[in-house]
Write a protein that holds these residues in place. Structure first.
Motif: not given
Length: 335
Positions: A227-238, A219-222
């Motif tokens: 927004e960071a959580l939203e990016q992380a949730e795009k990850n499929d699977g566990r 995740i980009d630290d800017h």
């Protein structure tokens, strides 16, 4: 037979006496020990085998010494002296080396075997108790080593200090030989793929489940926390139990934000989700190089109680993240 109460003082005395016996062996080491190690490593270099022989308790100690040599890169097998002289002499080759064990140095079967093998041109390393006069086995041996034990701990007829000292001297020979041939952790791991020892010597990336570019988003630290959580949730699977934050330009790790961090943040002030993630992340977290072994991860977990450990390359860019549950699943640490 009348039972006596257990005397802890006596038990401590036995251990102290055995400890002193081992310490005394260190003072006896000289050029003969060096020569013995040289014979062992030369044997290994020419594809020979170190054959270890002793009778009774010495035979049991010899089997352990042989096993230690084999696990440290020196081919070795225990040989029973009686069986050897009754048909098993074919196991011995001129390029082999023999370690013969006998506290008295006069055990008939061991002395006879050593004499036959010396006549056949094999090198023999003896380990005996030593004394004022050389024993038969010492006179036969190419390299006679002694432990200098003339008293058994506990004043019992069974060998105690002598077998402990012999085992310790055998360990010293094996480890010194392994060091001389530059035996490595990786070599040890190849010989111990199973069990906790083998598990600890595996490359850490072998057990990492969350890998960058696969199932570990970087995740980009800017971004803000939301927004960071939203990016992380795009990850499929566990989903892993933490987010790794990176510099957008270099890709190097700048921080980590765990599920625990998120929980504490929301409970404290739900509006904090709009804060820049750099304000709430743990900066410059402890990491492991991607060349680390599993044991390095275990050490970090035990010393720092860090449940999520970023694994980085030589440039500090995340390549994976180790979760403590991975170590627990492999039974390398306890929950």
């Amino acid at each position: 037979m009348t039972e006596q109460p257990v005397d802890l003082g006596f038990a401590r005395q036995v251990l102290e006496e055995e400890g002193r016996a081992v310490a005394a062996v260190a003072g006896l080491l000289d050029e003969r020990f060096v020569r013995a190690v040289e014979l062992i490593t030369a044997c290994a270099a020419c594809d020979g085998t170190v054959l270890v022989s002793g009778l009774g308790k010495s035979g049991l100690i010899g089997a352990k010494i042989s096993a230690t040599l084999a696990s440290l890169g020196v081919p070795s097998h225990p040989v029973h002296p009686t069986e050897a002289t009754h048909g098993d002499l074919g196991k011995f080759r001129k390029k082999d080396v023999v370690i013969a064990l006998s506290k008295s140095g006069e055990t008939e079967e061991v002395v006879n075997l050593a004499a036959i093998l010396r006549q056949d041109g094999l090198e023999v390393i003896s380990i005996t108790g030593g004394g004022d006069e050389p024993s038969s086995l010492e006179r036969i041996a190419s390299v006679p080593l002694t432990i200098g034990v003339d008293h058994e701990a506990g004043d019992m007829p069974a060998p105690t200090s002598s077998t402990t000292a012999t085992l310790a001297l055998g360990d010293a020979l094996a480890i010194a030989a392994a060091r001389r041939i530059s035996f490595t952790d990786a070599d040890f791991a190849k010989r111990h793929p199973g069990g906790s020892l083998g598990g600890m010597l595996r490359p850490v990336m072998d057990i990492v489940r969350f890998k960058a570019g696969q199932n570990l988003p970087l995740i980009d630290d800017h971004l803000s926390v939301a927004e960071a959580l939203e990016q992380a949730e795009k990850n499929d699977g566990r989903r892993p139990g933490a987010m790794l934050l990176v510099d957008k330009k270099s890709g190097s790790l700048t921080g980590i934000f765990t599920d625990g961090d998120l929980r504490r943040l929301v409970m404290g002030d739900p509006a904090s989700l709009e804060k820049p993630v750099t304000d709430v992340m743990t900066r410059s977290p402890r990491t492991l190089p991607d060349t680390s072994l599993v044991r390095d991860a275990i050490t970090l977990f035990r010393e720092k109680r860090q449940d999520e450990i970023p694994v980085v390359d030589a440039e500090g860019r995340p390549v994976g993240m180790l979760d403590v549950q991975d170590l627990i699943a492999l039974k390398l640490v306890r929950d």
